[in-house]
Design an enzyme around this catalytic site. Structure first.
Site, PDB file in Angstrom:
ATOM      1  N   LYS A  86       9.143 -11.772   9.847  1.00 54.87           N
ATOM      2  CA  LYS A  86       9.492 -13.184  10.026  1.00 54.87           C
ATOM      3  C   LYS A  86       8.397 -13.918  10.783  1.00 54.87           C
ATOM      4  CE  LYS A  86      14.427 -12.475   9.772  1.00 54.87           C
ATOM      5  NZ  LYS A  86      15.635 -12.188  10.522  1.00 54.87           N
ATOM      6  N   SER A 143      20.887 -14.021  10.141  1.00 56.72           N
ATOM      7  CA  SER A 143      19.869 -14.476  11.094  1.00 56.72           C
ATOM      8  C   SER A 143      19.629 -15.970  11.053  1.00 56.72           C
ATOM      9  CB  SER A 143      18.562 -13.719  10.859  1.00 56.72           C
ATOM     10  OG  SER A 143      18.010 -14.106   9.635  1.00 56.72           O
ATOM     11  N   GLY A 182       0.774  -1.241   0.000  1.00 57.70           N
ATOM     12  CA  GLY A 182       0.000   0.000   0.000  1.00 57.70           C
ATOM     13  C   GLY A 182       0.805   1.290   0.000  1.00 57.70           C
ATOM     14  N   LYS A 183       2.104   1.212  -0.267  1.00 54.03           N
ATOM     15  CA  LYS A 183       2.947   2.418  -0.205  1.00 54.03           C
ATOM     16  C   LYS A 183       2.479   3.484  -1.202  1.00 54.03           C
ATOM     17  CE  LYS A 183       6.733   0.088  -1.051  1.00 54.03           C
ATOM     18  NZ  LYS A 183       6.138  -1.260  -1.157  1.00 54.03           N
TER      19      LYS A 183
HETATM   20  P1  ADP Z   1       3.020  -0.788  -3.080  1.00 55.70           P
HETATM   21  O1  ADP Z   1       3.132   0.625  -3.531  1.00 55.70           O
HETATM   22  O2  ADP Z   1       3.414  -0.976  -1.637  1.00 55.70           O
HETATM   23  O3  ADP Z   1       3.678  -1.781  -3.953  1.00 55.70           O
HETATM   24  P2  ADP Z   1       0.230  -0.437  -3.747  1.00 55.70           P
HETATM   25  O4  ADP Z   1      -0.015   0.848  -3.038  1.00 55.70           O
HETATM   26  O5  ADP Z   1       0.423  -0.372  -5.208  1.00 55.70           O
HETATM   27  O6  ADP Z   1       1.471  -1.186  -3.087  1.00 55.70           O
HETATM   28  O7  ADP Z   1      -0.938  -1.442  -3.381  1.00 55.70           O
HETATM   29  C1  ADP Z   1      -1.287  -2.547  -4.164  1.00 55.70           C
HETATM   30  C2  ADP Z   1      -2.773  -2.811  -4.076  1.00 55.70           C
HETATM   31  O8  ADP Z   1      -3.114  -3.272  -2.791  1.00 55.70           O
HETATM   32  C3  ADP Z   1      -3.601  -1.572  -4.319  1.00 55.70           C
HETATM   33  O9  ADP Z   1      -4.710  -1.901  -5.082  1.00 55.70           O
HETATM   34  C4  ADP Z   1      -4.028  -1.132  -2.933  1.00 55.70           C
HETATM   35  O10 ADP Z   1      -5.238  -0.465  -2.960  1.00 55.70           O
HETATM   36  C5  ADP Z   1      -4.111  -2.451  -2.202  1.00 55.70           C
HETATM   37  N1  ADP Z   1      -3.761  -2.270  -0.790  1.00 55.70           N
HETATM   38  C6  ADP Z   1      -2.558  -2.395  -0.240  1.00 55.70           C
HETATM   39  N2  ADP Z   1      -2.592  -2.175   1.081  1.00 55.70           N
HETATM   40  C7  ADP Z   1      -3.856  -1.924   1.371  1.00 55.70           C
HETATM   41  C8  ADP Z   1      -4.539  -1.601   2.588  1.00 55.70           C
HETATM   42  N3  ADP Z   1      -3.894  -1.509   3.771  1.00 55.70           N
HETATM   43  N4  ADP Z   1      -5.836  -1.388   2.535  1.00 55.70           N
HETATM   44  C9  ADP Z   1      -6.494  -1.462   1.359  1.00 55.70           C
HETATM   45  N5  ADP Z   1      -5.944  -1.765   0.182  1.00 55.70           N
HETATM   46  C10 ADP Z   1      -4.623  -1.990   0.190  1.00 55.70           C
END
Ligand code: ADP
Length: 760
Positions: free
Chosen positions: A707, A664, A355-356
């Site tokens: 982990k 580790s 979700g970054k």
């Molecule tokens: P990253 O940038 O970490 O690779 P993304 O932001 O592209 O990840 O997220 C990938 C998918 O997962 C997206 O569709 C996002 O909406 C969903 N997602 C990831 N984390 C969450 C969360 N905590 N709640 C809701 N959806 C999430």
């Protein structure tokens, strides 16, 4: 002594001794001659060049030929024979005979060359070389490649033949040289011919010069005409230019710019008025003005600083991620007190799909700021970030200014993605450039190479992302506020799927009916069809399933496990851990860029040279762990040291193909070796993480949360972790701490007692 060779008649072409020629033979007779010559005459054929095309009979053919070596022959797909021949020597033809119906052969005899008076020959050779040199100097078309051969060879016959084949003489002339046996005569003729060639060249040069003088006059006229056209153009477009310039003045007037920048832009606009449209400079100035005058120098979004609404937005878009949400809440609270505070530089670290990117976008929306993403993975050229100078062809501002322009505001959220994958090389160090961009002390006056004037970036909120902390350049790392986003547990994924992913899909597909799926079914889907730290693949497979259910047009929207199996053909091949049945195998917990994982460590011990070997793509740090583990056991009193005499210890880490490193696995390796030596197997539901010292102390590790999540997701029930990591346990989801037996240890003795001694 005479001998016989097959004759090949070459029309229009002369071969001389030492000369190499390439031919493509079409006619069957010639091809036959070559094949027979190769077979029967040791690749030698007699080349005869008729003096005229109309030789009526063999009696009219010349009595001199050149024995030639068939250096190569290739049969082409079109049936032709490609040939390389090298002339070897002139021979006298005694007699032509009929070899077969259509082939003639000749009996030939070598020519004994007459001896010349040495001084005379010397003078001729010198003259020949000098004249040739003169010709090469004057002739633009002749290469001097021949000079080396000529200067290194003393044989007059060779010299004359080499020069004859090199010179652009007509074929008839070459023919004469071929027929002339006396090399002194050939040399004298050659000197004469070269002199004629020199005179030709001189004459040609003279003619060229005259033509050139005439051309220059024409060129001058052409140039003047162009000049007049240009002046006319300038006069005609004068009015357009005035209009354009006044448009730019108007824009400039409406902007509130620093005085210096303002003056510089006035100068540029004035310069535009003076520059003719036909000049390349004209386009460069227009481009520049268009870029600079349309930047959002004074335009900002009205930031939403209502804490409740900001949090509401973030919670609606993302599950969990409490730390980053908390940081944004703090930011808004402080901003409400003092609007002038400098912006934090936040760096989100975590595996892919957690979700970054999307939370950053959501932060921008929540704060009512514009959003722009810059990916810097693989970037090695800093000018991509900060632009290239206007003087370069095709110069442009860098990605930062491009982003600002796109956002049309000077306070967007700019996401700089994957900063751990930038590359430092001969083109520069993007990390240090990035530092200047981000540093609040410097970015108030950020200067892009193309824009040349300072632009205030201090209102921009920069959020960075990386998969791993390890590869972030230290200078940069030092300035960042690191926030870790870790892998999700199966239950977190279940929640995200139900509350976030599925509703988003229904929305996107404009569905009124919802999928009916039991939690167990969703968990089955997560465990068997996704193998990831985040939820990106889960989103993808859920989308596929929804599409399948909708298009199947079945009555109910229920989704069962057999249907999942039917709709999704391939399940991901998790390494399914078999039950451990034999000693020498243990589970280790490791952390990779993709999140936590469970590894199998295998130990074998057999008679052989006393040494330790490792396999399974182990990095240096891991190899050292193996040595430390072995030495620790040898010195301990757990086993008799005689067990090591003349035995090889082999440590293998599954899966062999992926590279592994990190400090580790020491505890797991020690346990695998002991398990083997003591012949006691370790339960499959136990796993270890921790580094070991030579004295058996167990040292803390990184990535504990990842982990433990991996352990839990892989069905591990009990883990041994370093006591030094106890503080990190506060961070671990309750679901995991409640379901995993976590044993904190600071010395290997505890593990030994637990697993081996009690069973002794
Ligand atoms: P990253 O940038 O970490 O690779 P993304 O932001 O592209 O990840 O997220 C990938 C998918 O997962 C997206 O569709 C996002 O909406 C969903 N997602 C990831 N984390 C969450 C969360 N905590 N709640 C809701 N959806 C999430």
């Amino acid at each position: 002594m005479d001998y016989t060779l097959l004759v090949m008649l070459l029309k229009d072409l002369v071969i001389l001794p030492f000369q190499e020629i390439k031919l493509e033979l079409k006619d069957e007779i010639s091809k036959k001659i070559i094949k027979l010559s190769s077979k029967k005459y040791n690749d030698r054929v007699l080349i005869v060049s008729p003096t005229s095309y109309k030789e009526a009979s063999v009696d009219d053919l010349p009595k001199i030929g050149v024995v030639s070596y068939i250096k190569s022959k290739i049969e082409l797909s079109n049936g032709n024979l490609r040939l390389t021949l090298r002339g070897e020597k002139r021979v006298k033809i005694l007699d032509y005979k009929s070899f077969s119906e259509d082939i003639i052969d000749a009996s030939i005899i070598d020519i004994i060359l007459p001896k010349f008076e040495p001084t005379g020959e010397e003078v001729i050779k010198r003259k020949l070389r000098n004249t040739l040199n003169d010709l090469i100097n004057i002739s633009p078309n002749l290469s001097n490649s021949i000079l080396k051969t000529v200067s290194e060879n003393e044989d007059l016959s060779f010299l004359t033949d080499a020069i004859t084949s090199f010179l652009p003489l007509p074929s008839s002339k070459k023919h004469e040289y071929m027929l002339e046996l006396n090399s002194e005569k050939r040399a004298l003729s050659l000197i004469k011919d070269i002199k004629i060639e020199i005179n030709y060249n001189k004459l040609e040069e003279k003619i060229d010069n005259n033509v050139e003088i005439r051309l220059s006059k024409e060129q001058e006229e052409y140039y003047l005409k162009e000049k007049i056209k240009e002046i006319e153009n300038t006069l005609n477009i004068k009015e357009d230019e005035e209009e354009l310039a006044s448009k730019y003045y108007d824009i400039l007037e409406k902007l509130t710019l620093p005085l210096k920048t303002n003056d510089k832009l006035i100068n540029e606009i004035n310069k535009l008025k003076r520059t003719p449209k036909t000049s390349p400079e004209y386009g460069v100035i227009i481009n520049y003005l268009e870029w600079v005058l349309t930047l959002p120098w004074n335009k900002s979004s009205n930031e939403n600083l209502n804490v409740k609404s900001v949090l509401n937005h973030l919670n609606k878009s993302h599950y969990g991620l409490d730390e980053i949400k908390q940081r944004i809440e703090d930011y808004v609270n402080i901003k409400n007190i003092n609007n002038k505070i400098t912006n934090p530089i936040i760096c989100l670290i975590g595996p892919p799909g957690v979700g970054k990117t999307t939370i950053t976008k959501s932060i921008a929306e929540a704060l009512n700021r514009e959003y722009f993403k810059i990916s810097v993975a693989g970037l090695n050229d800093a000018t991509e970030l900060i632009g290239s100078r206007r003087t370069y062809l095709g110069a442009l501002p860098g990605k930062i200014i491009q982003g600002i322009k796109k956002c049309e505001t000077n306070n967007p959220v700019i996401l700089i993605d994957e900063i751990d994958k930038m590359v430092k090389d001969y083109k520069g160090d993007p990390a240090s450039v990035l530092l200047d961009v981000l540093d609040p002390n410097q970015n108030k006056n950020f200067i892009d190479n193309y824009i040349e004037e300072p632009f205030d970036l201090s209102q921009t909120l920069f959020i960075l992302t990386a998969n791993s902390i390890d590869n972030i350049p230290y200078t940069l790392y030092d300035r960042l506020e690191i926030i870790n986003l870790s892998s999700y547990t199966v239950f977190e994924k279940l929640d995200i799927a139900k509350k976030y992913i599925l509703p988003k899909i229904y929305d996107e597909f404009k569905m009124s009916k919802k999928l009916i799926m039991k939690d167990d079914t969703l968990i089955y889907l997560i465990n068997n069809y996704t193998k990831e730290a985040g939820v990106r693949n889960l989103t993808r497979v859920l989308k596929t399933l929804v599409t399948k259910v909708v298009s199947s047009k079945k009555e109910s929207m229920t989704l069962t496990i057999p249907e999942i199996k039917n709709y999704l053909k391939e399940s991901v091949n998790e390494i399914k851990f078999d039950k451990i049945e034999i000693p020498g195998i243990v589970n280790a917990l490791a952390y990779t860029n993709l999140g936590g994982t469970v590894l199998r460590v295998e130990a074998s011990i057999y008679n052989g040279e006393e040494k330790v070997i490792t396999t399974g793509s182990l990095g240096d740090i891991l190899k050292e762990s193996v040595y430390v583990a072995t030495s620790f056991i040898k010195e301990s009193d757990y086993v008799s040291s005689t067990l090591f005499y003349n035995r090889t210890i082999h440590i293998h880490l599954l899966d062999a193909a992926s590279k592994k490193d990190g400090p580790s696995c020491g505890v797991a390796i020690t346990t695998a070796i002991l398990s083997k030596l003591l012949d006691q197997k370790i339960d499959s539901t136990i796993s270890f993480s921790g580094e070991i010292s030579l004295k058996g102390n167990i040292l803390p590790i990184g990535g504990l949360k990842e982990k433990l999540i991996a352990a839990y997701n892989n069905g591990i029930k009990k883990v041994y972790i370093p006591e030094g990591n106890s503080k990190d346990l506060l961070d671990i989801p309750k679901q995991i701490t409640e379901n995993l037996e976590i044993k904190l240890v600071n010395n290997y003795n505890v593990i030994y007692k637990d697993l081996f001694q009690e069973k002794k």
